[in-house]
Design a protein around this motif. Structure first.
Motif, PDB file in Angstrom:
ATOM      1  N   SER A   1     -11.495  25.879  52.818  1.00  0.00           N
ATOM      2  CA  SER A   1     -12.532  26.321  51.662  1.00  0.00           C
ATOM      3  C   SER A   1     -12.899  25.466  50.638  1.00  0.00           C
ATOM      4  O   SER A   1     -12.043  24.635  50.165  1.00  0.00           O
ATOM      5  CB  SER A   1     -11.940  28.005  51.242  1.00  0.00           C
ATOM      6  N   MET A   2     -14.099  25.461  50.217  1.00  0.00           N
ATOM      7  CA  MET A   2     -14.410  24.601  49.254  1.00  0.00           C
ATOM      8  C   MET A   2     -15.361  25.401  48.299  1.00  0.00           C
ATOM      9  O   MET A   2     -15.604  26.476  48.510  1.00  0.00           O
ATOM     10  CB  MET A   2     -15.691  23.443  49.740  1.00  0.00           C
ATOM     11  N   PRO A   3     -15.296  24.884  46.979  1.00  0.00           N
ATOM     12  CA  PRO A   3     -15.996  25.752  45.951  1.00  0.00           C
ATOM     13  C   PRO A   3     -17.323  25.876  46.400  1.00  0.00           C
ATOM     14  O   PRO A   3     -17.886  25.010  46.998  1.00  0.00           O
ATOM     15  CB  PRO A   3     -15.728  24.892  44.705  1.00  0.00           C
ATOM     16  N   ILE A   4     -18.002  27.050  45.813  1.00  0.00           N
ATOM     17  CA  ILE A   4     -19.475  27.228  46.309  1.00  0.00           C
ATOM     18  C   ILE A   4     -20.206  26.312  45.340  1.00  0.00           C
ATOM     19  O   ILE A   4     -20.196  26.444  44.055  1.00  0.00           O
ATOM     20  CB  ILE A   4     -19.747  28.821  46.114  1.00  0.00           C
ATOM     21  N   THR A   5     -21.130  25.486  45.850  1.00  0.00           N
ATOM     22  CA  THR A   5     -21.892  24.479  45.359  1.00  0.00           C
ATOM     23  C   THR A   5     -23.588  24.794  45.309  1.00  0.00           C
ATOM     24  O   THR A   5     -24.243  24.347  44.473  1.00  0.00           O
ATOM     25  CB  THR A   5     -21.999  23.153  46.098  1.00  0.00           C
ATOM     26  N   ASP A   6     -23.955  25.973  46.212  1.00  0.00           N
ATOM     27  CA  ASP A   6     -25.321  26.245  46.258  1.00  0.00           C
ATOM     28  C   ASP A   6     -25.362  27.603  46.175  1.00  0.00           C
ATOM     29  O   ASP A   6     -24.439  28.442  47.095  1.00  0.00           O
ATOM     30  CB  ASP A   6     -25.890  25.544  47.436  1.00  0.00           C
TER      31      ASP A   6
ATOM     32  N   GLY B   1     -19.113  21.468  52.818  1.00  0.00           N
ATOM     33  CA  GLY B   1     -17.607  20.873  52.917  1.00  0.00           C
ATOM     34  C   GLY B   1     -16.799  21.824  53.693  1.00  0.00           C
ATOM     35  O   GLY B   1     -15.836  21.720  54.260  1.00  0.00           O
ATOM     36  N   SER B   2     -17.230  23.487  53.442  1.00  0.00           N
ATOM     37  CA  SER B   2     -16.380  24.505  54.163  1.00  0.00           C
ATOM     38  C   SER B   2     -16.732  24.221  55.714  1.00  0.00           C
ATOM     39  O   SER B   2     -17.650  24.219  56.031  1.00  0.00           O
ATOM     40  CB  SER B   2     -17.055  25.698  53.513  1.00  0.00           C
ATOM     41  N   THR B   3     -15.325  24.309  56.160  1.00  0.00           N
ATOM     42  CA  THR B   3     -15.577  24.044  57.472  1.00  0.00           C
ATOM     43  C   THR B   3     -14.537  25.600  58.342  1.00  0.00           C
ATOM     44  O   THR B   3     -13.395  25.606  57.764  1.00  0.00           O
ATOM     45  CB  THR B   3     -14.581  22.768  58.048  1.00  0.00           C
ATOM     46  N   LEU B   4     -15.324  25.927  59.315  1.00  0.00           N
ATOM     47  CA  LEU B   4     -14.274  27.167  59.996  1.00  0.00           C
ATOM     48  C   LEU B   4     -14.357  26.620  61.567  1.00  0.00           C
ATOM     49  O   LEU B   4     -15.497  25.987  61.995  1.00  0.00           O
ATOM     50  CB  LEU B   4     -15.172  28.413  59.949  1.00  0.00           C
ATOM     51  N   TRP B   5     -13.068  26.708  62.192  1.00  0.00           N
ATOM     52  CA  TRP B   5     -12.950  26.446  63.714  1.00  0.00           C
ATOM     53  C   TRP B   5     -12.373  27.777  64.127  1.00  0.00           C
ATOM     54  O   TRP B   5     -11.632  28.534  63.656  1.00  0.00           O
ATOM     55  CB  TRP B   5     -11.764  25.411  63.867  1.00  0.00           C
ATOM     56  N   VAL B   6     -13.222  28.009  65.277  1.00  0.00           N
ATOM     57  CA  VAL B   6     -12.737  29.365  65.976  1.00  0.00           C
ATOM     58  C   VAL B   6     -12.248  28.635  67.410  1.00  0.00           C
ATOM     59  O   VAL B   6     -13.164  27.999  67.997  1.00  0.00           O
ATOM     60  CB  VAL B   6     -13.681  30.403  65.874  1.00  0.00           C
ATOM     61  N   ASP B   7     -11.537  29.593  68.308  1.00  0.00           N
ATOM     62  CA  ASP B   7     -10.860  28.986  69.463  1.00  0.00           C
ATOM     63  C   ASP B   7     -10.335  30.379  70.310  1.00  0.00           C
ATOM     64  O   ASP B   7      -9.887  31.165  69.623  1.00  0.00           O
ATOM     65  CB  ASP B   7     -10.040  27.884  69.474  1.00  0.00           C
ATOM     66  N   GLU B   8     -10.561  30.199  71.712  1.00  0.00           N
ATOM     67  CA  GLU B   8      -9.874  30.941  72.539  1.00  0.00           C
ATOM     68  C   GLU B   8     -10.216  32.686  71.989  1.00  0.00           C
ATOM     69  O   GLU B   8      -9.105  33.373  72.050  1.00  0.00           O
ATOM     70  CB  GLU B   8      -7.960  31.042  72.342  1.00  0.00           C
TER      71      GLU B   8
END
Length: 528
Positions: free
Chosen positions: A413-418, A515-522
């Motif tokens: 999680s990154m701070p909201i920029t937009d 820069g907020s990044t989410l990974w999902v798998d399986e």
């Protein structure tokens, strides 16, 4: 000399007439960007149709709705959107920029009304124009002795205070007024009046009790893979009633152990069933059995590539399917790849389950030249660029009835920029990713168009059969497991499955943290 001056003036006038009298003003569309109203359950803004649809809470006064916040296009004005609005009928307002744009505001106010009686056959029916309510009871229920268990006739906070009706003591019939406290047993051979206190007024309703002949029958079957829910009615006194079932072609019947009786209705849950198998069920009471009803259990369908192992690159665009393979997922990479590269990509170094060829889906939020863009993956297809946004066709054909969607996720999680104007107050707050799942019976895929604000209304769309969502509001320590229950709203058979994952939950509204990044798998659909 006078003649020359006159000619000169005429020439100047002629030249001036060759140019427009008005300045060539820029075209600025006058939009209502955000509107917050007191006592409003929901406010939906449709910029394409220039309509605002408001759902008011039960207790709201539609003739005096307070405006808490109104955001218009920069520089626009709208004097009609003052402190209070009268939404008793559609309200036309004009948003002024260099041009005028007419908008329509309309409101609905759904009010839950019910009358609950012992032995009731079906839900009460209401006529709002005449303030009349009809209660349906079995023909074995004496109308001279009807027990009312609960009643709500006006908005939340109202109270049924008294009732007036004709009552008989076998010798005389007289008009009697009684104070109401539930439960209460009343003579309903003739129509009764019920009086409700609401907002300082006394409102009169008229109630008529009607008898219906009840025949023992199965009324509904909601079949899943390994279980089914059966609803039925019975004509006896309920002392010996059951739901029975068997495989089609078998001789014997089995009584359901998990059954609930209410009034003249029975509901049973059948468990331990075999997927893809034909069954029969029936209702048995003390006087006999109903006609059998056939049903078939579903199959535990798993769409392709739920593990996100299959990908291929078409230039700068990563696609979540193997080249020439089955397409279940898509992304908005075609909209961002030319500017910032693919926002959604495979990751073979950070996965939930190791092994040869294993990959995860990685989504990262970024600023794509002119607009914020969240990384996302969804079941369906990218259609095209549409203005500053994209058109996406959500959903894949699907008829299964899973009970949940489970899998693994990791989030940074990154701070909201937009933000857009409606979410400006979130600037600097922690971003959140999410995964959502829905079953629908839309006639076709739903086309999400971000530039026009066309989104699925998961709360109110009548085509939504089941829905669930999981949010990731903070950075996780590696992968975590999740299991999203699907909350079913009806027993209809689905036509489409929608799964959406996004690195910024408000990415549809161009709001999130770069820069907020989410990974999902399986991922896996779970069945019962």
């Amino acid at each position: 000399m006078k003649t020359w001056l006159s000619l000169a003036l005429c020439g100047m006038l002629a030249v001036s007439c060759a140019f427009p009298n008005d300045l060539d003003y820029p075209r600025v569309v006058g939009n209502i960007v955000a509107l917050e109203l007191e006592d409003a359950r929901e406010v939906r803004i449709d910029p394409g149709a220039r309509e605002v649809s408001v759902v008011l809470e039960e207790w709201a006064d539609p003739g005096r709705v307070k405006v808490k916040e109104c955001v218009l296009t920069d520089g626009a004005t709208c004097p009609e959107l003052g402190e209070w609005l009268d939404l008793t009928r559609p309200l036309k307002v004009t948003v002024h920029t260099y041009q005028d744009y007419e908008w329509t505001l309309s409101a609905t106010q759904p009010i839950e009304r019910y009358v609950r009686c012992a032995g009731q056959v079906q839900d009460a029916q209401f006529n709002l124009d005449t303030r009349s309510v009809y209660v349906y009871l079995p023909d074995t229920q004496p109308l001279a002795s009807v027990t009312f268990e609960a009643m709500k006739l006006e908005p939340e906070g109202s109270r049924v205070t008294k009732t007036t009706g004709y009552e008989s003591d076998f010798r005389n019939v007289s008009l009697v007024t009684r104070d109401v406290s539930f439960p209460i047993t009343l003579d309903c051979v003739m129509e009764r009046s019920f009086f409700v206190e609401w907002a300082g007024e006394e409102i009169e309703w008229h109630l008529k009790a009607l008898q219906m002949k009840v025949e023992t029958a199965v009324s509904e079957v909601d079949a899943h893979c390994y279980s089914a829910r059966v609803r039925g009615v019975f004509a006896s006194d309920g002392s010996d009633v059951a739901v029975e079932y068997r495989k089609a072609g078998d001789a014997g019947w089995t009584a359901a152990e998990d059954a609930t009786v209410a009034g003249v209705g029975i509901t049973a849950r059948l468990t331990g069933l075999t997927p893809g198998t034909a069954y029969e069920c029936r209702v048995r009471d003390g006087e006999g059995t109903s006609a059998p009803v056939s049903f078939k259990t579903g199959e535990p369908i798993q769409p392709a590539n739920l593990g996100f192992d299959s990908w291929y690159a078409d230039g700068k665009v990563w696609n979540p399917w193997s080249e020439g393979g089955v397409r279940v997922w898509d992304t908005a990479n075609k909209a961002t790849a030319s500017f910032t590269g693919s926002a959604t990509t495979p990751d073979d170094t950070f996965v939930a389950a190791g092994g040869p060829g294993k990959r995860a889906c990685r989504m990262e939020s970024s600023f794509a030249v002119v607009k914020f863009a969240a990384g996302s993956v969804f079941t369906g297809q990218f259609v095209r660029l549409q203005g500053l946004g994209a058109e996406l066709a959500w959903g894949i054909p699907f008829t299964g009835k899973p009970v949940s969607l489970k899998g693994f996720a990791a989030y940074k999680s990154m701070p909201i920029t937009d933000t857009d104007a409606a979410h400006a107050a979130l600037m600097g707050q922690p971003d959140a990713g999410h995964v959502l799942v829905a079953l629908t019976d839309w006639p076709d895929q739903f086309h999400v168009i971000s530039s026009s604000g066309t989104y699925v209304d998961f709360d109110n769309d009548p085509a939504i059969i089941a829905y669930g969502r999981c949010a990731f509001p903070e950075t996780t320590d590696g992968y975590i497991s999740f299991d999203i229950p699907l909350e079913y709203r009806n027993g209809r058979t689905p036509a489409y499955l929608v799964i959406v994952a996004s690195s910024s939950a408000l990415g549809d509204y161009f709001t999130g943290g770069r820069g907020s990044t989410l990974w999902v798998d399986e991922l896996e659909l779970v069945y019962d």
